[in-house]
Design an enzyme around this catalytic site. Structure first.
Site, PDB file in Angstrom:
ATOM      1  N   ASP A  53       1.558   1.237  -2.273  1.00 44.10           N
ATOM      2  CA  ASP A  53       2.781   1.901  -2.747  1.00 44.10           C
ATOM      3  C   ASP A  53       3.973   1.085  -2.259  1.00 44.10           C
ATOM      4  OD1 ASP A  53       4.748   3.608  -3.588  1.00 44.10           O
ATOM      5  OD2 ASP A  53       4.340   5.160  -2.098  1.00 44.10           O
ATOM      6  N   GLU A  73       7.383   0.985  -1.629  1.00 36.69           N
ATOM      7  CA  GLU A  73       8.642   1.682  -1.398  1.00 36.69           C
ATOM      8  C   GLU A  73       9.059   1.479   0.050  1.00 36.69           C
ATOM      9  OE1 GLU A  73       9.014   5.650  -3.475  1.00 36.69           O
ATOM     10  OE2 GLU A  73       6.839   5.545  -3.281  1.00 36.69           O
TER      11      GLU A  73
END
Length: 480
Positions: A313, A315
């Site tokens: 992920d 982020e």
């Protein structure tokens, strides 16, 4: 429409450094399809080059889970049409695995030769004017003695027997990674659909995934647990990118036998989330040599905690606050292709493990890259790619080589923000997609009865044509 994403983890100290020390995607005997063949994989050449693929179009190696018996089809592909009949032979060769283990510092064991069946004449031929052969089946059966927690390998040697074809570099061997699940229950449903439960384990017990089954099949609803989330961390003292875990993740890892093994015993896969941690390092700014090093760290983590793979992920890297590529060796300007290289390095070291990508931000699309003169497609390295909440759409152009069945549609966020309608679930099924993610499922949360439970009931009805059974058990967070 921009969806707000809540995938965020507090920054909590605690770095654990562990080091341990070729391409595939998983499939089961319930899911067999012919993948698209990538004839651009190798650089242009006047030579007629040949390479093997399996029934999902995967090159160099395959990953199979089976019960009692299974079968895998192999194909010979050519970079251009054959001017005359071409053929290769396939043999079981133990030295292939010995060479692989020595080169990669691994210790995979042989799948017993006596349990492997090749055709009496194990030859694959491509006829004049064609570019792909008919399938050659490799069959295997369980002897009831192999560990369901281990990977075994069928090692194959490939030899040209006729025609002017030349095997492409690295194509004279093939590894088939085998997991024999005969002795344990499983999650695999008949239609091959996979439900991924990305769980916020800071306050939710993973054992809650055991509380939901399907009435007719008796199978667990959830196939994969994603622990959200471990973090990648740039250690400025050592100069290395490492994995770190907050107190909650570490408690689950330390309590593996209590929190995670019961899931594995039921056939559920356990995946570690990997998330940047606001320090300038991320999935998209590691130089190739740093990707190799971090892949070793990831392998060591998976080996140490018996994990089935990773969830990526992209982020909270905060690249612009640090611009590491300007003054720190081992970092590059952030690009999606840098993550493609990381995915390749992870997959090269652990071809039997799953790599799940959250199709969001910079890694909504992972382009093909060139490694040592070979074109590597991201979809040949990852197992699943899942859309952001509520989103859908074919991801073939974003992850070249990824089967449609392994693209996750209409992800749901169970804290009360994004729930999939039954019409969208039906659309997903009708369009041939077979992957779906739910985030932050927790029966101890106040919205369980009126939001979470109805959503899972809809999944059972639409996806599996079955009825959800909730056994009433709600496992609390019981660690400090």
């Amino acid at each position: 429409m921009k969806y707000t994403n809540i995938f965020k983890l507090p920054c909590i100290a605690g770095v654990m450094m562990i080091f341990g020390c070729s391409l595939t995607s998983s499939c089961t005997e319930d899911e067999v399809m012919t993948g698209d063949i990538n004839t651009n994989r190798y650089e242009s050449s006047n030579e007629l080059l040949g390479y093997l693929t399996d029934s999902q179009g995967k090159l160099m190696s395959s990953n199979i889970e089976f019960r009692s018996s299974g079968e895998l089809s192999l194909f010979l592909n050519l970079t251009k049409e054959a001017s005359s009949n071409c053929g290769i032979s396939i043999t079981y060769d133990e030295s292939v695995l010995e060479e692989y283990n020595a080169k990669n510092s691994s210790s995979y064991e042989l799948f017993p030769k006596t349990q492997v069946t090749l055709p009496e004449n194990p030859t694959i031929k491509v006829e004049t004017g064609k570019q792909q052969s008919s399938p050659l089946p490799v069959a295997f059966t369980s002897n009831g003695q192999l560990s369901a927690d281990s990977k075994y390998v069928i090692p194959l040697r490939i030899t040209v027997t006729s025609g002017n074809v030349k095997l492409a570099q690295g194509e004279d061997t093939r590894l088939i990674f085998i997991t024999d699940r005969t002795g344990i229950p499983d999650c695999n449903k008949e239609n091959g659909f996979k439900i991924l439960s990305c769980m916020e384990v800071n306050d939710t017990n993973p054992l809650n995934n055991l509380s939901f089954t399907l009435k007719n099949s008796g199978k667990l609803l959830v196939d994969v647990l994603i622990m959200f989330s471990g973090n990648m961390k740039y250690d400025r003292e050592t100069g290395h990118v490492t994995m770190k875990y907050n107190n909650n993740i570490q408690a689950l890892l330390n309590g593996y036998d209590h929190y995670l093994k019961p899931l594995k015993d039921r056939g559920m896969k356990v995946i570690m989330g990997i998330l940047p941690d606001h320090d300038g390092s991320g999935l998209c700014n590691l130089a190739p040599e740093t990707c190799e090093e971090f892949a070793l760290e990831i392998k060591a983590m998976c080996d140490a905690y018996n994990l089935d793979g990773v969830f990526l992920d992209e982020e909270y890297a905060d690249y612009n606050d640090y611009d590491l590529y300007l003054n720190v060796p081992g970092f590059v300007r952030p690009t999606a292709s840098a993550c493609s290289r990381l995915v390749y390095e992870i997959h090269k070291l652990q071809p039997e493990k799953d790599i799940i990508v959250y199709a969001y931000s910079t890694i909504y699309s992972l382009p093909s890259i060139n490694v040592d003169g070979r074109t590597i497609n991201s979809g040949e390295c990852i197992t699943y790619a899942v859309h952001d909440y509520g989103r859908s759409g074919n991801l073939s152009s974003s992850y070249p080589g990824l089967p449609k069945t392994n693209m996750g549609m209409f992800s749901q966020e169970y804290t009360g923000r994004f729930f999939a309608s039954e019409s969208n679930l039906q659309r997903m099924v009708d369009d041939g997609y077979k992957t779906h993610m739910i985030f932050a499922m927790d029966p101890n949360r106040g919205n369980f009865t009126y939001q979470q439970l109805p959503s899972m009931q809809s999944i059972a009805k639409i996806v599996y044509n079955d009825e959800l059974v909730f056994d009433g058990k709600k496992y609390p967070k019981d660690w400090d």
